[in-house]
Design an enzyme around this catalytic site. Structure first.
Site, PDB file in Angstrom:
ATOM      1  N   LYS A  76       0.857  -1.185   0.000  1.00  0.00           N
ATOM      2  CA  LYS A  76       0.000   0.000   0.000  1.00  0.00           C
ATOM      3  C   LYS A  76       0.894   1.235   0.000  1.00  0.00           C
ATOM      4  CE  LYS A  76      -3.868   1.984   2.646  1.00  0.00           C
ATOM      5  NZ  LYS A  76      -4.782   1.768   3.792  1.00  0.00           N
ATOM      6  N   SER A 151      -9.435   3.111   2.572  1.00  0.00           N
ATOM      7  CA  SER A 151      -8.294   3.693   1.892  1.00  0.00           C
ATOM      8  C   SER A 151      -7.398   2.656   1.192  1.00  0.00           C
ATOM      9  CB  SER A 151      -7.444   4.492   2.890  1.00  0.00           C
ATOM     10  OG  SER A 151      -6.829   3.648   3.842  1.00  0.00           O
ATOM     11  N   SER A 175     -10.648   0.964   6.565  1.00  0.00           N
ATOM     12  CA  SER A 175      -9.879   1.074   5.322  1.00  0.00           C
ATOM     13  C   SER A 175      -9.504  -0.248   4.668  1.00  0.00           C
ATOM     14  CB  SER A 175      -8.614   1.900   5.557  1.00  0.00           C
ATOM     15  OG  SER A 175      -8.945   3.252   5.731  1.00  0.00           O
TER      16      SER A 175
END
Length: 465
Positions: A76, A151, A175
């Site tokens: 990520k 996210s 997220s």
């Protein structure tokens, strides 16, 4: 004949261990798919093809070792990897290349995984959708007109599109679970303290933890095993002896008591409307689990959550090292959260932290009669790209709450949760539910989710597959 990406992550690992395929085969396969398909998805912000091929070649000449040996993944874009641009979803960090690799990436390397690059995230991971100024929006592979959530939006989109077998994410207010549910995947938010390198104990309210996203419960449990055991424990909030989690997917959960609620802690403050498909998914899961488990509706009436969580989220934003000039360059929602957070007095912050502790205790007490609590994963289906207000930050925050009101309270309570698809809507898009466990209760909810997954059967795949 099945293609490599048709196989589960566990099946791919089995083929690697028997040398039916080599690490280079998997790397090449996924890199070709990324090159061909990702322009329409926006899952990746950086593809490290050369280093991935070098890593695959090095593994091919080494002893097979590690739970992820030869398996591709991606970091990520909130996680530093030495020598790889890390932008944190923000143009403020365009051109930043770290010298050191963060534990979240190093642990997966040490388990034998091969990083293919960086997956997209909203600016500093602050929103539940992934649309930034540094690249194209991240889209739902089922319908590219819609966003993939956030996210960990890039991670979820990559797995859903068959660009990765599984992916690590992080979850401070949903997220992992929001994007996983948006695109019809499995996502696990661990207990506070479960994952040593992202324990949740180093940020306001103890919200942010690391966890996995995958297509199956077993694949997600496999990655969680690596994340949870890849470093020595420094906290004792979750016993390290609970697991391996992958083994929990292979045994019957036994008769458990499961509570069912569609109440969210935002109900008194926002106009939360549960989509019919989300409500139906809860009904289907309730019926399926009712055969073998004690499933009961229960009345949960949380109070005062909105004021407390809003203060916590603003406090998190206020802690970021952003100058006044920086605030003029970041996304409006980022600037609004940071400025609102900086307006909070010390007393208001302390009151919010105290209220969070009370909420944690009261929620755990309310859920204590149950081995797991079943809720919707999302209140609404995937939102169109551009749906979240790009200028009115206050409305943007409210939209995120209305979209995903069942997520952030799990972080405040510090308990584990898993989202898993159980049905489909009229278009064939998977619809997920959420199972919430007791503190340290990952094994139980993973076992229940795996049982539910078996009863539901195979889910369809998106057209891009």
């Amino acid at each position: 004949m099945a293609e490599l990406h048709d196989l589960t992550a566990i099946e791919q690992l089995a083929a690697l261990r028997t040398k039916e395929i080599a690490p280079a085969d998997l790397v090449t396969h996924y890199l070709e798919r990324i090159e061909r398909l990702d322009a329409g998805i926006g899952a990746f912000v950086e593809v490290t093809a050369e280093s991935a091929r070098e890593r695959a070649a090095a593994l091919a000449g080494a002893r097979i070792d590690g739970a992820l040996w030869g398996l591709p993944f991606a970091d990520k874009d909130l996680v530093a990897r030495a020598g790889v641009p890390t932008r944190f979803g923000s143009r403020l960090h365009d051109g930043f290349v770290p010298d050191d690799t963060a534990d979240q990436a190093a642990v997966l390397d040490e388990a034998g995984g091969i990083s293919l690059g960086k997956t997209a995230t909203p600016e500093f991971g602050m929103t539940g959708y992934t649309e930034t100024r540094i690249g194209p929006p991240t889209r739902d592979p089922w319908n590219p007109a819609n966003g993939a959530g956030g996210s960990s939006g890039g991670a979820a989109a990559a797995v859903a599109a068959g660009l990765l077998p599984l992916a690590p994410g992080s979850d401070a207010g949903g997220s992992i679970r929001i994007p996983a549910a948006t695109v019809g995947l499995v996502g696990i938010k661990p207990s506070r303290g479960r994952v040593p390198f992202a324990s949740g104990l180093d940020n306001p309210g103890g919200l942010a933890v690391a966890g996995p996203i995958a297509r199956t419960v077993a694949d997600a449990a496999l990655l969680l095993d690596v994340q949870a055991t890849g470093r020595p424990y420094t906290y004792a909030t979750a016993a390290p002896g609970d697991g391996p989690f992958r083994e929990a997917t292979e045994r019957v959960a036994g008769r458990t008591r499961i509570g069912v609620t569609t109440v969210s802690p935002w109900d008194d403050d926002e106009d939360i409307r549960l989509d019919a498909d989300a409500a139906r998914a809860v009904e289907v899961a309730t019926a399926l689990l009712g055969d073998g488990h004690d499933v009961d509706a229960f009345d949960w009436r949380p109070r005062g959550y909105a004021t407390m969580f809003t203060a916590l989220w603003r406090t998190s934003a206020a802690r970021m090292a952003l100058s006044d000039a920086d605030l003029d360059r970041v996304e409006p929602i980022t600037a609004w959260l940071a400025r609102e957070g900086r307006r909070l007095s010390g007393r208001e912050v302390l009151d919010a932290l105290a209220a969070a502790t009370v909420f944690e205790r009261e929620t755990i007490t309310a859920f204590a009669p149950f081995d797991a609590v079943l809720t919707p994963a999302l209140a609404q289906p995937a939102r169109p790209v551009g749906w979240f207000d790009a200028e009115d930050a206050s409305e943007n925050f409210a939209q995120q709450v209305r979209y995903a009101p069942y997520s952030s309270f799990v972080n405040v309570a510090g308990v584990p949760a898993i989202v898993v698809p159980v049905t489909t809507d009229a278009s064939g898009h998977p619809v997920c539910i959420q199972l919430i466990g007791r503190p340290g209760g990952e094994t139980t909810i993973i076992a229940i989710a795996a049982e539910l997954e078996r009863r539901v059967g195979a889910m369809p795949r998106p057209p891009i597959w």
